[in-house]
Enzyme design. Structure first.
Site, mmCIF file in Angstrom:
data_model
loop_
_atom_site.group_PDB
_atom_site.id
_atom_site.type_symbol
_atom_site.label_atom_id
_atom_site.label_comp_id
_atom_site.label_asym_id
_atom_site.label_seq_id
_atom_site.Cartn_x
_atom_site.Cartn_y
_atom_site.Cartn_z
ATOM 1 N N TYR A 181 0.875 -0.913 -0.116
ATOM 2 C CA TYR A 181 -0.081 -0.030 -0.026
ATOM 3 C C TYR A 181 0.952 1.202 -0.117
ATOM 4 O O TYR A 181 1.744 1.368 1.019
ATOM 5 C CB TYR A 181 -0.910 0.095 1.205
ATOM 6 C CG TYR A 181 -1.769 1.234 1.123
ATOM 7 C CD1 TYR A 181 -2.938 1.574 0.656
ATOM 8 C CD2 TYR A 181 -1.153 2.761 1.781
ATOM 9 C CE1 TYR A 181 -3.474 2.316 0.380
ATOM 10 C CE2 TYR A 181 -1.839 3.764 1.792
ATOM 11 C CZ TYR A 181 -3.145 3.877 0.807
ATOM 12 O OH TYR A 181 -3.780 4.916 1.003
ATOM 13 N N TRP A 215 2.406 4.913 -2.257
ATOM 14 C CA TRP A 215 2.520 5.693 -3.567
ATOM 15 C C TRP A 215 3.753 5.254 -4.169
ATOM 16 O O TRP A 215 4.892 6.039 -4.247
ATOM 17 C CB TRP A 215 2.481 7.364 -3.153
ATOM 18 C CG TRP A 215 1.332 7.886 -2.840
ATOM 19 C CD1 TRP A 215 0.615 7.695 -1.628
ATOM 20 C CD2 TRP A 215 0.698 9.008 -3.583
ATOM 21 N NE1 TRP A 215 -0.244 8.566 -1.737
ATOM 22 C CE2 TRP A 215 -0.614 9.284 -3.033
ATOM 23 C CE3 TRP A 215 0.894 9.442 -4.577
ATOM 24 C CZ2 TRP A 215 -1.454 10.046 -3.327
ATOM 25 C CZ3 TRP A 215 -0.289 10.584 -4.978
ATOM 26 C CH2 TRP A 215 -1.305 10.777 -4.220
#
Length: 835
Positions: free
Chosen positions: A158, A160
């Site tokens: 999880y 960016w």
């Protein structure tokens, strides 16, 4: 104004969903692809010259000298400066870069010591060969699959990860784990978890990841713009794909528009500073937005300044909510006075807002901070209800939008064709595929990972169903940094020591890499080739991401690692489809190119979209023009025009102020209509556990934890620590001065921060940005001091409610004191022993 074609509206609506949602994988439509690999394209590096690439913080032009990056800047001219774009070189070999330079394994794990799990984060490391690392990992995955099946493996990732469509570490991990037999994945995300679960019940859509009423419409028609719980001047510096910078440009236009602009926020954010005297700052007590909205609505109701016709025609269940508003059952009318006592805004101001909103075309631009709190499902539901009472939903410049602060929502959409992406594939084993089809539970709410690791077999409620936590024995994490973004770090540390193995891919020795057993050294996005699009909702441009410099000698692309693991597990051919990096990129580009050829779509300058060979050789972004429909898009205009022909995706087809679906769930933490529910910790509680409310919003000069290890840190660090903003009166009472080292603490943990004395925070409230790298003073001790000021050491690991199980990082109280001990040396950016 031109009437927008219904099909186009639908396309804009759903293109917005799938372009912007972080947790939805894009599946490749291979029927539209040209044959890949027929042409050969140079991948020679530029030794002296310019290379164009992209990151979450935008399209970049890199200046290369003697094979090194010496300058990084925005690829486009005349845009609002974005400081995140100027430090690319630091991410390669800067002073704090702390690159992982070889495959590494923890010593006690390698030696198979019985207590090795307890030494995670405190062990020394040993370099091993890449081949040995592949064997260790593949053997461990096979063991766990044999003993526990797919429910024994958690595919984390999880975060960016890289902007690129090919080197998407999360998709590459999930592709490997899916083809190998399945894995435990995550539901929702940390950013907007409460809102994205409640909104489908209220509006029939995710809402938080969808296109907004276009900015040209807002600038033309809105009279009042309310920026509620959002800080777009910081958060629009980034995007899930790559920012096109257009959102910042539109906020500049809003500033000069002469409109009435209100900013409702506990803190005087950079956005409020940006608007100067062009906006009014209304400082609200943290965690009390729903109470303020109720006070406004009660005033509207008793003054008859609300839209009865809209409520009757377009909503469901207002009559029940009205009884609550008037206090018919709980003997507590939600008056302006009642709300004022909770939210800290004067009663007369609340009444003034009620009149202002109803009598003027009003657009609410709401952020996500107020739903990252206890009972976070309520604020966005309540704001939709307030908008329904005003009755301007679907009108030009009226209603609400939950994405103006994120990925340039509201920037007009183009008709650009969409480039392809790699899929997660399918389970290859028929036996394991049957196991999955027979009902094995393979996903948990992402913010409940620590609870899951600590309580295997526990059953929780989630959005109308029950989930039983699997017994996870192996964590495989790529492209994320949970030891920065997950709440209550000390609980996470305990949980993280439960599985037998933790495998991490990373570029740097992040706190998460230091808590692994095996790490692979991964290339930066500037050491490989890729593609991405800009404008998550607008699809404004296609960016080349050309390799700029040589990779570190022992670093690998995620794709290479998973290819070799797939080979060791017996499905290399299916994983790679016999395609190289450039063949995949050509295929992805041709997905868009073929669309353009079929439909006659041209670039913004009128030229045809170039073929891949030309595009790659030209080494420049290509840009498409917004369409008239995109510029004139009004969210919910079709629903307002005819709610019978254009119903919402709710059971009633209307806006559900009262949800019978949620009523049937009988959740204590999320009733059937929006309400004020007192948070577990907040400023107005009777017996507060600490003195100060902690607000921990998105940082100004980072993307969460990314860019922490660049020279940007010199612009905000105080005495070499993460800053804490303290009101002058509070600081005086505590004997704290600017630059002092402060110990912030509560029952969950303790951190060191550097004091900034400022009236941007009200009395009783402090601000610490999220995203600082966790840096334990003594990693062998429980609840040890974090030397670098990671705010999540202090936040609460409880779910928003049974409905969404979202994180509540913005619900926390802490104490502060001037630190009087010997200040420990910062080691957040220092590799561990042996590395």
């Amino acid at each position: 104004m031109k009437k927008i074609n219904q099909e186009r509206r639908t396309l804009l609506k759903y293109t917005g969903i799938f372009a912007a949602v972080p947790f939805i994988n894009q599946v490749l439509d291979k029927s539209t692809l040209l044959a890949a690999g027929l042409n050969h394209f140079t991948t020679d590096l530029v030794i002296n010259g310019e290379v164009y690439t992209a990151a979450h913080w935008g399209a970049l032009k890199l200046t290369i000298k003697e094979g090194k990056i010496i300058k990084s800047q925005n690829a486009f001219d005349n845009l609002t400066p974005n400081p995140l774009q100027n430090f690319t070189a630091d991410l390669i070999d800067g002073i704090n870069t702390n690159r992982i330079k070889a495959p590494m394994v923890r010593k006690s794990y390698l030696e198979k010591k019985s207590n090795h799990k307890e030494l995670r984060g405190a062990d020394e490391w040993v370099e091993i060969s890449y081949e040995k690392a592949i064997k260790l990992v593949s053997d461990e995955i096979k063991r766990v699959r044999k003993q526990k099946g797919p429910n024994g493996i958690y595919g984390g990732s999880y975060g960016w990860k890289s902007s690129g469509n090919f080197h998407n570490s999360r998709t590459l991990l999930h592709r490997f784990l899916t083809m190998g037999g399945g894995f435990v994945g995550g539901l929702g995300d940390y950013s907007a978890s409460a809102a994205q679960v409640i909104m489908p019940h209220v509006l029939g859509t995710l809402e938080v990841y969808e296109q907004q009423t276009s900015w040209p419409i807002v600038l033309e028609h809105s009279k009042v713009v309310v920026i509620w719980g959002a800080n777009p001047m910081d958060t629009l510096r980034i995007a899930w794909t790559s920012t096109d910078n257009q959102g910042l440009e539109y906020f500049k236009k809003l500033k000069e528009s002469g409109k009435k602009i209100l900013c409702i926020d506990p803190i005087k954010s950079n956005t409020i500073e940006f608007f100067e005297d062009k906006a009014e700052w209304i400082s609200i007590t943290p965690n009390t937005d729903t109470a303020l909205m109720l006070g406004i609505m009660h005033t509207m109701l008793i003054t008859q300044k609300y839209d009865k016709n809209f409520l009757e025609e377009y909503t469901e269940g207002f009559e029940v909510f009205e009884k609550y508003l008037l206090g018919k059952e709980d003997n507590t009318p939600k008056t302006a006075k009642w709300a004022s006592q909770i939210c800290g805004i004067p009663e007369n101001k609340i009444k003034e807002l009620a009149k202002l909103f109803f009598e003027n075309r009003t657009m609410f631009m709401a952020g996500w901070n107020m739903q990252r709190q206890h009972h976070g499902e309520q604020p966005h539901w309540m704001l939709v209800t307030l908008s329904a009472m005003i009755g301007q939903i679907g009108l030009p410049g009226g209603g609400f939008g939950f994405s103006y602060h994120y990925s340039n929502g509201g920037s007009p959409s183009t008709n650009a064709p969409v480039i392809g992406g790699i899929s997660i594939g399918k389970v290859l084993s028929k036996e394991e595929e049957k196991t999955l089809m027979d009902g094995a539970e393979l996903a948990i709410p992402v913010a409940r990972i620590a609870d899951c690791l600590l309580n295997a077999g526990k059953t929780i409620k989630y959005n109308g169903r029950e989930i039983t936590y699997p017994d996870i024995d192996l964590i495989y994490w790529v492209g994320g940094n949970p030891f920065v973004h997950h709440q209550d770090t000390n609980t996470l540390i305990k949980a993280w020591k439960k599985p037998s193995s933790v495998i991490v891919h990373d570029i740097y020795w992040t706190p998460t890499a230091k808590m692994a057993d095996i790490v692979f050294p991964i290339t930066t996005p500037y050491e490989r080739n890729d593609l991405t699009m800009s404008g998550d909702y607008s699809n404004l441009s296609i960016y080349p991401m050309k390799q700029a410099i040589k990779r570190l000698p022992k670093s690998k692309h995620d794709f290479e690692v998973f290819t070799d693991l797939a080979k060791a597990c017996g499905f290399e051919k299916q994983y790679t489809e016999n395609k190289s990096e450039m063949q995949w990129l050509e295929e992805f580009y041709n997905t868009a190119y073929n669309q353009a050829q079929k439909t006659g779509i041209t670039l913004a300058d009128g030229n045809n979209m170039p073929d891949f060979k030309t595009f790659w050789k030209n080494n420049r972004p290509i840009t498409f023009a917004p369409t008239p429909e995109g510029e004139e898009f009004i969210r919910y205009a079709d629903f307002r025009e005819d709610p019978i022909l254009n119903p919402l995706g709710t059971p009633s087809g209307k806006i559900e102020i009262y949800s019978k679906t949620i009523e049937k769930m009988q959740y204590e933490g999320c009733p059937a209509f929006p309400q004020w529910i007192e948070p577990i910790e907040w400023k107005g509680m009777k017996n507060p556990p600490a003195e100060f409310v902690l607000v921990s919003p998105h940082p100004s000069l980072r993307l969460h934890s990314q860019l922490s290890n660049t020279r940007l840190r010199e612009q905000y660090a105080i005495s070499n620590r993460e800053p804490i903003w303290i009101n002058p009166q509070d600081a005086k009472n505590k004997g704290i001065k600017n630059g002092d080292i402060v110990r912030a603490f509560n029952k969950r943990g303790q951190i060191l921060v550097g004091a900034v004395i400022s009236d941007i925070v009200p009395k009783g409230v402090v601000r610490i940005y999220e995203g600082a790298w966790y840096d334990p003073e003594n990693p062998k001790e429980n609840n040890t001091l974090c030397k670098n000021g990671n705010a999540n050491v202090l936040t609460i690991d409880l779910p928003s409610s049974e409905l969404a199980n979202g994180n509540i990082a913005n619900t926390a109280m802490i104490n502060i004191e001037k630190y009087k001990g010997t200040i420990p040396k910062l080691t957040a950016f220092t590799p561990p022993k042996g590395a």
